[in-house]
Design a protein around this motif. Structure first.
Motif, PDB file in Angstrom:
ATOM      1  N   SER A 222      -8.542   6.850   8.097  1.00 55.05           N
ATOM      2  CA  SER A 222      -7.737   8.235   7.674  1.00 55.05           C
ATOM      3  C   SER A 222      -6.585   7.011   7.836  1.00 55.05           C
ATOM      4  O   SER A 222      -5.031   6.707   6.016  1.00 55.05           O
ATOM      5  N   VAL A 223      -6.185   6.094   7.994  1.00 50.55           N
ATOM      6  CA  VAL A 223      -4.754   4.724   7.659  1.00 50.55           C
ATOM      7  C   VAL A 223      -5.289   4.122   7.060  1.00 50.55           C
ATOM      8  O   VAL A 223      -4.895   3.837   6.002  1.00 50.55           O
ATOM      9  N   THR A 224      -7.155   3.697   6.935  1.00 48.45           N
ATOM     10  CA  THR A 224      -6.993   2.903   5.851  1.00 48.45           C
ATOM     11  C   THR A 224      -7.686   3.273   3.979  1.00 48.45           C
ATOM     12  O   THR A 224      -6.721   3.073   3.022  1.00 48.45           O
ATOM     13  N   PHE A 225      -7.951   4.769   4.734  1.00 49.89           N
ATOM     14  CA  PHE A 225      -8.345   5.797   3.074  1.00 49.89           C
ATOM     15  C   PHE A 225      -6.913   6.050   2.218  1.00 49.89           C
ATOM     16  O   PHE A 225      -7.020   5.712   1.825  1.00 49.89           O
ATOM     17  N   VAL A 226      -6.120   6.652   3.095  1.00 47.01           N
ATOM     18  CA  VAL A 226      -4.008   6.829   2.621  1.00 47.01           C
ATOM     19  C   VAL A 226      -3.768   5.083   2.378  1.00 47.01           C
ATOM     20  O   VAL A 226      -3.262   5.553   0.807  1.00 47.01           O
ATOM     21  N   SER A 227      -3.507   4.435   2.992  1.00 46.53           N
ATOM     22  CA  SER A 227      -3.190   3.342   2.092  1.00 46.53           C
ATOM     23  C   SER A 227      -4.036   3.133   0.993  1.00 46.53           C
ATOM     24  O   SER A 227      -2.915   2.465   0.378  1.00 46.53           O
ATOM     25  N   ARG A 228      -5.388   2.773   0.806  1.00 42.28           N
ATOM     26  CA  ARG A 228      -5.772   2.473  -0.457  1.00 42.28           C
ATOM     27  C   ARG A 228      -5.849   3.272  -1.408  1.00 42.28           C
ATOM     28  O   ARG A 228      -5.592   3.175  -2.573  1.00 42.28           O
ATOM     29  N   PHE A 229      -5.871   4.520  -1.115  1.00 39.30           N
ATOM     30  CA  PHE A 229      -5.980   5.783  -2.286  1.00 39.30           C
ATOM     31  C   PHE A 229      -4.636   6.855  -2.255  1.00 39.30           C
ATOM     32  O   PHE A 229      -4.712   7.396  -2.965  1.00 39.30           O
ATOM     33  N   LYS A 230      -4.119   6.353  -1.685  1.00 38.18           N
ATOM     34  CA  LYS A 230      -2.438   7.377  -1.576  1.00 38.18           C
ATOM     35  C   LYS A 230      -2.004   7.430  -3.285  1.00 38.18           C
ATOM     36  O   LYS A 230      -1.886   8.613  -3.616  1.00 38.18           O
ATOM     37  N   LYS A 231      -2.308   6.322  -3.583  1.00 41.74           N
ATOM     38  CA  LYS A 231      -0.651   5.971  -4.588  1.00 41.74           C
ATOM     39  C   LYS A 231      -2.204   7.311  -5.824  1.00 41.74           C
ATOM     40  O   LYS A 231      -1.633   8.090  -7.154  1.00 41.74           O
ATOM     41  N   ASN A 232      -3.218   6.594  -5.629  1.00 34.97           N
ATOM     42  CA  ASN A 232      -4.585   7.660  -7.280  1.00 34.97           C
ATOM     43  C   ASN A 232      -5.993   7.750  -6.024  1.00 34.97           C
ATOM     44  O   ASN A 232      -6.435   7.631  -6.622  1.00 34.97           O
ATOM     45  N   PRO A 233      -5.662   8.834  -5.657  1.00 31.82           N
ATOM     46  CA  PRO A 233      -7.162   9.684  -5.035  1.00 31.82           C
ATOM     47  C   PRO A 233      -7.551  10.010  -6.074  1.00 31.82           C
ATOM     48  O   PRO A 233      -8.634   9.684  -5.652  1.00 31.82           O
ATOM     49  N   MET A 234      -7.284   9.848  -7.007  1.00 30.63           N
ATOM     50  CA  MET A 234      -8.383  10.376  -7.964  1.00 30.63           C
ATOM     51  C   MET A 234      -9.471   9.085  -8.851  1.00 30.63           C
ATOM     52  O   MET A 234     -10.545   9.264  -8.811  1.00 30.63           O
ATOM     53  N   HIS A 235      -8.524   7.841  -8.372  1.00 31.78           N
ATOM     54  CA  HIS A 235      -9.836   6.714  -8.188  1.00 31.78           C
ATOM     55  C   HIS A 235     -10.964   6.663  -7.386  1.00 31.78           C
ATOM     56  O   HIS A 235     -11.878   6.371  -7.875  1.00 31.78           O
TER      57      HIS A 235
END
Ligand code: UDP
Ligand code: MG
Length: 322
Positions: A222-235
């Motif tokens: 979750s830490v990796t996922f959130v940090s990578r896609f937090k700003k644009n989850p649509m990507h």
């Protein structure tokens, strides 16, 4: 009033260790003349820890205690400690005396003189059972690979920070294992390591069983996922959504096309619903739409959240107009 150093100690049922630990800490900081405060956070202990902390704080002005009304976990305790620090350097340390206060002066130096953002302890020689050290080797290896941070011992309780770092990151859930990652993703990249002495637990018992490795791994995801896609989850959701939808769409076209072709040429043909491909197309289309919706909802959640704490300004030029 600012201080040179704040020591933050999360405490959960460690009544026997605290007096000895505090005595040792003050011996070291007094000898080295470090202007310090010691912040203890009682994470809902059910033993006499809070009494011990209160008594210590009565005798020693530099001790400050905070008490949770229930057990929220080590991350919560650390975060609360971070919120209250007044030191230019912040050091975290476990309450069980597995970390040695003798390391404190050197850690402070590494932050102040070398200019590091974080110094993480490395328990090179560990005094823990094998069932704990072996999985931890694997755990650290995975975390190194995922984060690109070359630390040997992410979960070491003994760490030093420049004050700015702890004031600008948020630790929650069980994320205390990943503070170097959270810090790195907030732009604090000067992360160093120091081999520290590790001691066997003298009193009390460990608060984490084998479960820590499963939850630890999920937290890493979750830490990796959130940090990578937090700003644009649509990507993330959008990309897989489109891929899935397109796959379904192409199969559908194929299935219909084949059917028409055979009908037109009077060839033997099956019903569309008799074909496995038809069901595959159906599933792919539906999943595609679902993922798209998930991405869309996530985007809307981000939009509606306050933007206040999202971007970190590290410096601003002087305002010359006034
Ligand atoms: N701790 C805490 N809240 C918890 C569990 C642990 O504040 O829910 C504290 C505990 O008192 C200790 C530190 O976190 O100061 C590390 O815990 P422990 O020594 O049990 O972990 P280990 O050394 O076995 O990894
Ligand atoms: Mg311990």
């Amino acid at each position: 009033m600012t201080k040179d150093l704040s020591i933050v100690i999360p405490v959960y049922n460690e009544e026997e260790s605290i007096p000895e630990l505090l005595e040792w800490i003050f011996r070291v900081i007094d000898k080295n003349g470090i202007d310090s405060e010691v912040i203890l956070i009682d994470d809902g202990s059910t033993d006499g820890s809070w009494n011990v902390i209160q008594n210590a704080a009565k005798k020693e002005l530099r001790i400050i205690g905070h008490r949770f009304n229930r057990n929220y976990g080590k991350s919560a305790a650390l975060q609360t400690g971070f919120d209250h620090t007044r030191g230019n350097v912040v050091i975290t340390m476990d309450a069980d005396m597995q970390d040695s206060p003798d390391e404190v002066p050197e850690l402070v130096k590494m932050i102040n003189e070398i200019g590091l953002d974080i110094v993480s302890g490395w328990k090179k020689t560990r005094h823990d059972p094998l069932g704990k050290t072996l999985p931890s080797l694997f755990f650290n290896w995975v975390t190194r690979k995922v984060s690109g941070i070359p630390l040997h011992d992410f979960n070491c309780g003994l760490k030093a920070y420049r004050s700015e770092v702890v004031k600008n990151i948020r630790v929650y859930g069980e994320m205390h294992r990943y503070i170097p990652l959270i810090a790195k993703w907030s732009g604090y990249r000067k992360i160093g390591e120091k081999v520290v002495e590790h001691r066997a637990r003298k009193y009390g018992t460990t608060k984490y069983g084998m479960k820590r490795f499963l939850t630890g791994f999920l937290d890493l995801l979750s830490v990796t996922f959130v940090s990578r896609f937090k700003k644009n989850p649509m990507h993330f959701f959008g990309t897989i959504g489109i891929l899935s939808f397109l796959t379904g769409f192409i199969i559908t076209v194929w299935v219909i096309g084949e059917k028409l072709y055979r009908q037109f040429n009077n060839l033997p043909r099956r019903d569309v619903v008799d074909q496995p491909l038809f069901f595959l197309a159906l599933v792919a289309l539906i999943i595609g739409v679902q993922l798209f919706l998930a991405g869309f909802l996530a985007e809307m959640m981000i939009q509606s959240r306050s933007k206040k704490d999202e971007y970190l300004i590290s410096e601003t030029t002087k305002d010359r107009t006034t």
